[in-house]
Design an enzyme around this catalytic site. Structure first.
Site, mmCIF file in Angstrom:
data_model
loop_
_atom_site.group_PDB
_atom_site.id
_atom_site.type_symbol
_atom_site.label_atom_id
_atom_site.label_comp_id
_atom_site.label_asym_id
_atom_site.label_seq_id
_atom_site.Cartn_x
_atom_site.Cartn_y
_atom_site.Cartn_z
ATOM 1 C CG HIS A 59 13.664 79.353 -61.072
ATOM 2 N ND1 HIS A 59 13.658 78.688 -59.875
ATOM 3 C CD2 HIS A 59 14.795 78.953 -61.724
ATOM 4 C CE1 HIS A 59 14.730 77.915 -59.789
ATOM 5 N NE2 HIS A 59 15.440 78.058 -60.896
ATOM 6 C CE LYS A 82 12.280 75.789 -62.458
ATOM 7 N NZ LYS A 82 12.800 74.952 -63.533
HETATM 8 N N1 LIG Z 1 19.594 71.498 -65.400
HETATM 9 C C1 LIG Z 1 19.821 72.815 -65.401
HETATM 10 O O1 LIG Z 1 20.904 73.308 -65.040
HETATM 11 C C2 LIG Z 1 18.730 73.723 -65.913
HETATM 12 C C3 LIG Z 1 18.909 75.122 -65.950
HETATM 13 C C4 LIG Z 1 17.893 75.905 -66.486
HETATM 14 C C5 LIG Z 1 16.741 75.308 -66.994
HETATM 15 N N2 LIG Z 1 16.598 73.951 -66.923
HETATM 16 C C6 LIG Z 1 15.441 73.239 -67.467
HETATM 17 O O2 LIG Z 1 15.649 73.101 -68.882
HETATM 18 C C7 LIG Z 1 14.369 73.089 -69.545
HETATM 19 C C8 LIG Z 1 14.350 74.181 -70.611
HETATM 20 O O3 LIG Z 1 14.497 75.429 -69.990
HETATM 21 P P1 LIG Z 1 14.475 76.785 -70.838
HETATM 22 O O4 LIG Z 1 14.426 77.871 -69.846
HETATM 23 O O5 LIG Z 1 15.535 76.757 -71.871
HETATM 24 O O6 LIG Z 1 13.045 76.649 -71.528
HETATM 25 P P2 LIG Z 1 12.560 77.241 -72.943
HETATM 26 O O7 LIG Z 1 13.164 78.574 -73.171
HETATM 27 O O8 LIG Z 1 11.072 77.101 -72.943
HETATM 28 O O9 LIG Z 1 13.200 76.236 -74.001
HETATM 29 C C9 LIG Z 1 12.709 74.945 -74.249
HETATM 30 C C10 LIG Z 1 12.917 74.690 -75.714
HETATM 31 O O10 LIG Z 1 12.551 73.341 -76.012
HETATM 32 C C11 LIG Z 1 11.951 73.365 -77.292
HETATM 33 N N3 LIG Z 1 11.197 72.150 -77.544
HETATM 34 C C12 LIG Z 1 9.984 71.790 -77.061
HETATM 35 N N4 LIG Z 1 9.616 70.596 -77.582
HETATM 36 C C13 LIG Z 1 10.618 70.209 -78.419
HETATM 37 C C14 LIG Z 1 10.825 69.083 -79.263
HETATM 38 N N5 LIG Z 1 9.917 68.097 -79.349
HETATM 39 N N6 LIG Z 1 11.972 69.018 -79.989
HETATM 40 C C15 LIG Z 1 12.897 70.014 -79.925
HETATM 41 N N7 LIG Z 1 12.743 71.108 -79.151
HETATM 42 C C16 LIG Z 1 11.618 71.194 -78.403
HETATM 43 C C17 LIG Z 1 11.094 74.625 -77.271
HETATM 44 O O11 LIG Z 1 10.777 75.015 -78.598
HETATM 45 P P3 LIG Z 1 9.452 75.934 -78.880
HETATM 46 O O12 LIG Z 1 9.711 77.216 -78.143
HETATM 47 O O13 LIG Z 1 9.468 76.069 -80.368
HETATM 48 O O14 LIG Z 1 8.309 75.143 -78.333
HETATM 49 C C18 LIG Z 1 12.061 75.613 -76.617
HETATM 50 O O15 LIG Z 1 12.890 76.224 -77.578
HETATM 51 C C19 LIG Z 1 13.331 73.271 -68.432
HETATM 52 O O16 LIG Z 1 12.906 71.993 -68.002
HETATM 53 C C20 LIG Z 1 14.122 73.944 -67.320
HETATM 54 O O17 LIG Z 1 13.579 73.740 -66.040
HETATM 55 C C21 LIG Z 1 17.575 73.161 -66.405
#
Ligand SMILES: NC(=O)c1ccc[n+]([C@@H]2O[C@H](COP(=O)([O-])OP(=O)(O)OC[C@H]3O[C@@H](n4cnc5c(N)ncnc54)[C@H](OP(=O)(O)O)[C@@H]3O)[C@@H](O)[C@H]2O)c1
Length: 278
Positions: free
Chosen positions: A160, A164
């Site tokens: 990844h 991550k």
């Molecule tokens: N299930 C699936 O298919 C799949 C696929 C890909 C990723 N994921 C998972 O999904 C999650 C996010 O991945 P990502 O790559 O999108 O990460 P990311 O780019 O770091 O996005 C996470 C977002 O959550 C926001 N956030 C944090 N605390 C919050 C709160 N209290 N209220 C509202 N928003 C909040 C962050 O905002 P700030 O930046 O302002 O802190 C950021 O915009 C991870 O756990 C990842 O492993 C799952």
């Protein structure tokens, strides 16, 4: 003939990598509409239109830090944030009677218990990977495990992007758990990550995990079955986050019609297959 009213969807983590992909998918959907977009409490994006996050015209949805406001017009919340934020949003969905799709990974056992408990009151669909190809990877790997069984060394490698936070990935763990169940191995007792400097050989009856974090790799999972004279490897590669976002939107559309329970993507796919064949 009237076309169906699109379902209202709210996104938590709108400014994140998956959040932006979700906005793109919803912007093009005729059956689901973005009705709320939640950003983190101190986000510089708060107060701006959600369209700005993906460089399109205003969508009429203002990015908010207020959970109630984000949920107000929506029937379902799609959450890709962090484990602690997800649990907070879960409780708010319960209070406001909204369904919830959870994509966040890295949730501990006590968080999982809370999700299962809350799903007695609202419909929750959770998947460590929303791509359809990965669901097929699970099935193909389980078939291979049934044939090659405990005679082979089984390895699961996930690669990844460098940002991550959890390792092994949620998908790698879900795959490992399926293979353990298929082979009658104790889970997570059979999970093995090789610590640096380990001087003994490979432990028997273990599934070995390795994680690579580099560059902007969206996500790759490889499972290998190695026998004395041959190796079978099955690989899934996500080339764009739209693969996850499309699956999550499809899950949300299905979930709003389901009673309260804790669902997986497999439940959705099985129902789709049985409806298709009936
Ligand atoms: N299930 C699936 O298919 C799949 C696929 C890909 C990723 N994921 C998972 O999904 C999650 C996010 O991945 P990502 O790559 O999108 O990460 P990311 O780019 O770091 O996005 C996470 C977002 O959550 C926001 N956030 C944090 N605390 C919050 C709160 N209290 N209220 C509202 N928003 C909040 C962050 O905002 P700030 O930046 O302002 O802190 C950021 O915009 C991870 O756990 C990842 O492993 C799952």
């Amino acid at each position: 003939m009237c076309s169906p009213v699109p379902i209202g969807v709210a996104i938590a983590g709108a400014s994140g990598r998956l959040g932006r992909a979700l906005i793109q998918v919803l912007q093009q959907s005729t059956t689901a509409r973005l009705q709320g977009a939640l950003v983190s409490p101190n986000s510089p994006w708060a107060g701006q239109d959600a369209g700005k996050l993906v460089g399109v015209e205003p969508l009429g949805v203002i990015l908010t830090t207020n959970v109630s406001e984000a949920l107000f017009k929506a029937a379902v919340l799609i959450d890709f944030t962090t484990p602690s934020a997800t649990l907070h949003h879960l409780e708010r969905c319960r209070q406001q009677g909204k369904a919830m799709v959870i994509g966040t990974t890295g949730l501990e056992d006590n968080a999982q218990r809370l999700i299962a408990q809350t799903a007695q009151q609202i419909a929750v669909l959770q998947s460590a990977n929303f791509s359809l190809g990965v669901q097929l990877l699970y099935q193909l790997a389980a078939s291979a495990a049934r044939v090659l069984g405990t005679e082979s060394d089984i390895d699961i490698i996930d690669q990844h992007h460098r940002h991550k936070r959890d390792a092994p990935s949620g998908t790698a763990l879900a795959l490992g758990e399926r293979l353990a169940n298929t082979l009658g191995l104790e889970w997570p007792g059979c999970l093995d990550t090789v610590p640096p400097g380990r001087s003994t050989g490979r432990a028997a009856g273990k599934i070995q995990f390795a994680s690579v974090r580099s560059g902007e790799t969206v996500g790759e999972h490889r499972v290998s079955f190695t026998l004395a004279d041959e190796q079978l490897s099955i690989t899934h590669q996500a080339m764009s986050r739209l693969a996850f976002a499309k699956g999550a939107v499809r899950a949300a559309q299905w979930l709003v019609h389901q009673p309260a329970a804790h669902y997986t993507l497999q439940d959705l796919l099985e129902q789709s297959v049985s409806q298709g064949s009936s």
